[in-house]
Design an enzyme around this catalytic site. Structure first.
Site, PDB file in Angstrom:
ATOM      1  N   GLU A 117      29.767  43.143  -0.523  1.00 60.77           N
ATOM      2  CA  GLU A 117      30.814  42.216  -0.971  1.00 60.77           C
ATOM      3  C   GLU A 117      31.505  41.532   0.226  1.00 60.77           C
ATOM      4  O   GLU A 117      32.619  41.040   0.091  1.00 60.77           O
ATOM      5  CB  GLU A 117      31.838  42.965  -1.837  1.00 60.77           C
ATOM      6  N   LYS A 165      44.863  45.776  -0.060  1.00 66.42           N
ATOM      7  CA  LYS A 165      43.614  46.525  -0.232  1.00 66.42           C
ATOM      8  C   LYS A 165      42.445  45.754   0.395  1.00 66.42           C
ATOM      9  O   LYS A 165      41.554  46.343   1.000  1.00 66.42           O
ATOM     10  CB  LYS A 165      43.332  46.815  -1.712  1.00 66.42           C
TER      11      LYS A 165
HETATM   12  P1  NAD Z   1      28.376  49.464  -9.067  1.00 65.39           P
HETATM   13  O1  NAD Z   1      27.356  49.052  -8.085  1.00 65.39           O
HETATM   14  O2  NAD Z   1      28.395  50.900  -9.471  1.00 65.39           O
HETATM   15  O3  NAD Z   1      28.239  48.605 -10.389  1.00 65.39           O
HETATM   16  C1  NAD Z   1      28.356  47.193 -10.346  1.00 65.39           C
HETATM   17  C2  NAD Z   1      27.156  46.563 -11.051  1.00 65.39           C
HETATM   18  O4  NAD Z   1      25.976  46.793 -10.282  1.00 65.39           O
HETATM   19  C3  NAD Z   1      26.881  47.164 -12.435  1.00 65.39           C
HETATM   20  O5  NAD Z   1      26.497  46.104 -13.271  1.00 65.39           O
HETATM   21  C4  NAD Z   1      25.728  48.112 -12.177  1.00 65.39           C
HETATM   22  O6  NAD Z   1      24.932  48.326 -13.309  1.00 65.39           O
HETATM   23  C5  NAD Z   1      24.966  47.372 -11.113  1.00 65.39           C
HETATM   24  N1  NAD Z   1      24.147  48.270 -10.298  1.00 65.39           N
HETATM   25  C6  NAD Z   1      24.516  49.468  -9.781  1.00 65.39           C
HETATM   26  N2  NAD Z   1      23.473  50.011  -9.086  1.00 65.39           N
HETATM   27  C7  NAD Z   1      22.455  49.140  -9.171  1.00 65.39           C
HETATM   28  C8  NAD Z   1      21.122  49.135  -8.662  1.00 65.39           C
HETATM   29  N3  NAD Z   1      20.656  50.127  -7.909  1.00 65.39           N
HETATM   30  N4  NAD Z   1      20.355  48.067  -8.932  1.00 65.39           N
HETATM   31  C9  NAD Z   1      20.818  47.044  -9.677  1.00 65.39           C
HETATM   32  N5  NAD Z   1      22.079  46.983 -10.207  1.00 65.39           N
HETATM   33  C10 NAD Z   1      22.888  48.027  -9.943  1.00 65.39           C
HETATM   34  O7  NAD Z   1      29.777  48.994  -8.471  1.00 65.39           O
HETATM   35  P2  NAD Z   1      31.218  49.647  -8.614  1.00 65.39           P
HETATM   36  O8  NAD Z   1      31.378  50.677  -7.575  1.00 65.39           O
HETATM   37  O9  NAD Z   1      31.446  50.001 -10.030  1.00 65.39           O
HETATM   38  O10 NAD Z   1      32.137  48.429  -8.200  1.00 65.39           O
HETATM   39  C11 NAD Z   1      32.533  47.408  -9.100  1.00 65.39           C
HETATM   40  C12 NAD Z   1      33.718  46.679  -8.496  1.00 65.39           C
HETATM   41  O11 NAD Z   1      34.813  47.608  -8.404  1.00 65.39           O
HETATM   42  C13 NAD Z   1      33.475  46.177  -7.070  1.00 65.39           C
HETATM   43  O12 NAD Z   1      34.184  44.994  -6.848  1.00 65.39           O
HETATM   44  C14 NAD Z   1      34.077  47.281  -6.206  1.00 65.39           C
HETATM   45  O13 NAD Z   1      34.450  46.817  -4.940  1.00 65.39           O
HETATM   46  C15 NAD Z   1      35.268  47.680  -7.066  1.00 65.39           C
HETATM   47  N6  NAD Z   1      35.783  49.025  -6.842  1.00 65.39           N
HETATM   48  C16 NAD Z   1      34.942  50.096  -6.814  1.00 65.39           C
HETATM   49  C17 NAD Z   1      35.462  51.354  -6.602  1.00 65.39           C
HETATM   50  C18 NAD Z   1      34.573  52.580  -6.592  1.00 65.39           C
HETATM   51  O14 NAD Z   1      35.045  53.648  -6.188  1.00 65.39           O
HETATM   52  N7  NAD Z   1      33.338  52.507  -7.039  1.00 65.39           N
HETATM   53  C19 NAD Z   1      36.845  51.527  -6.429  1.00 65.39           C
HETATM   54  C20 NAD Z   1      37.669  50.414  -6.506  1.00 65.39           C
HETATM   55  C21 NAD Z   1      37.136  49.156  -6.702  1.00 65.39           C
END
Ligand code: NAD
Length: 311
Positions: free
Chosen positions: A272, A187
């Site tokens: 990332e 991945k």
């Molecule tokens: P996300 O950005 O939605 O959330 C991660 C963190 O960032 C949380 O604490 C959130 O509150 C914070 N955040 C979100 N928007 C923000 C903003 N505008 N300002 C400040 N903080 C903010 O991230 P995610 O998509 O949930 O990803 C989390 C992990 O999971 C990552 O490693 C990602 O690569 C992985 N992942 C994500 C997905 C997906 O579809 N979203 C799928 C598989 C793996």
């Protein structure tokens, strides 16, 4: 089982609300204040293909943690994860019996987590679920997925089976893996190719794929990843990676989307990339393997971050 989801954005929100719906006690922990306040006031607003509804949830800031958990699922972005883990440890949320599991994308999470909690408590997971965050408290949950996971030391325990049951009950389609590092690298290879290229080129996946020489572009990046993975003791096959990447091109799979790195960058957030191409480069340096393509992608994305990321 008492469960904490730390980093409760898009994916944390998805996984946590699905587990909560199955009847488990879930606490969401997050540092983004507008999000915490929105969820505390109204719960999560969940939009699916067919409906939009509210789900009540307990969300606290890391500083407010005062409980112990059996399972802590870390779903911050990679760059926030060790700080979150350390805070939870310092707050006593993680005991010697707590399983710490992450589904984050990228490489090296196991090595960084081991500096905070013992190896036998750490689980790596790879998920094919996706999720979006449309604003504070607002989840976009479409499609279906799977979760492969394994204890980092390769051993299976009663706790492994308990986690599997939780994920089963939550409809997350889990598999207890016996080769999680291969799945992690596969991945990560996909994300190290499609994410930076579509971000740098400002293209959707399907538009990148439409270029007749896209295979030629991705080949040297993948060759470096295969060589570095092998040096780390992980066999990932070049053709399997190409197949996975090209499988993401069609409109019916991910084609119409911009990858998450593109979404992060152009909404003004850090990417990332250091945990993808940057980590490949770092491992390459450890083993004396040159990775000029991955290094260049890392630098190009960092250059773009200088332009697009708000201070
Ligand atoms: P996300 O950005 O939605 O959330 C991660 C963190 O960032 C949380 O604490 C959130 O509150 C914070 N955040 C979100 N928007 C923000 C903003 N505008 N300002 C400040 N903080 C903010 O991230 P995610 O998509 O949930 O990803 C989390 C992990 O999971 C990552 O490693 C990602 O690569 C992985 N992942 C994500 C997905 C997906 O579809 N979203 C799928 C598989 C793996």
């Amino acid at each position: 089982m008492k469960i904490a989801v730390a980093g409760a954005g898009a994916m944390g929100g998805r996984v946590g609300t699905q587990i909560q719906k199955a009847g488990y006690d879930v606490t969401f922990i997050d540092s983004w204040l507008p999000h915490v306040e929105a969820v505390q006031k109204h719960g999560f607003e969940i939009q699916t293909e067919t409906e939009t509804y509210q789900v009540d949830a307990t969300m606290i800031k890391p500083e407010e943690v005062n409980d112990q958990y059996d399972l802590v699922i870390i779903l911050t972005k990679a760059m926030q994860s060790v700080e979150m883990l350390q805070k939870l440890k310092d707050k006593g949320a993680i005991t010697k019996d707590t399983a710490v599991l992450t589904m984050m994308n990228g490489l090296g999470h196991d090595e960084r987590f081991k500096q905070v909690v013992p190896e036998e408590q750490i689980y790596l997971a790879v998920t094919m679920w996706t999720a979006g965050l449309r604003g504070p408290g607002k989840l976009l949950l479409e499609g279906v997925g799977t979760v492969d996971f394994q204890r980092v030391d390769g051993k299976e325990s009663e706790r492994t089976r308990e986690i599997n049951q939780v994920f089963e009950d939550a409809g997350l389609n889990p598999t207890i893996s016996n080769q999680i590092m291969q799945t992690v690298w596969l991945k990560a290879a996909l994300n190290s190719v499609v994410n930076p290229l579509c971000t740098i080129l400002d293209k959707r996946i399907v538009d990148f794929a439409a270029y007749e020489n896209s295979r030629e572009m991705i080949t040297p990046i993948i060759r470096e990843i295969v060589e570095v993975a092998a040096a780390k003791g992980v066999e990932v096959d070049f053709d399997t990676i190409v197949h996975k990447i090209e499988g993401s091109y069609p409109v019916e799979t991910q084609g119409l989307h911009h990858p998450s790195m593109h979404q992060d960058l152009y909404s003004g957030r850090l990417t990332e990339v250091d945990y993808l191409n940057g980590q490949v480069e770092e491992y390459g340096q450890e083993f004396g393997i040159p990775t000029p393509n991955n290094t260049m992608l890392k630098h190009l994305v960092h250059q773009l971050e200088m332009t697009h990321v708000k201070a």
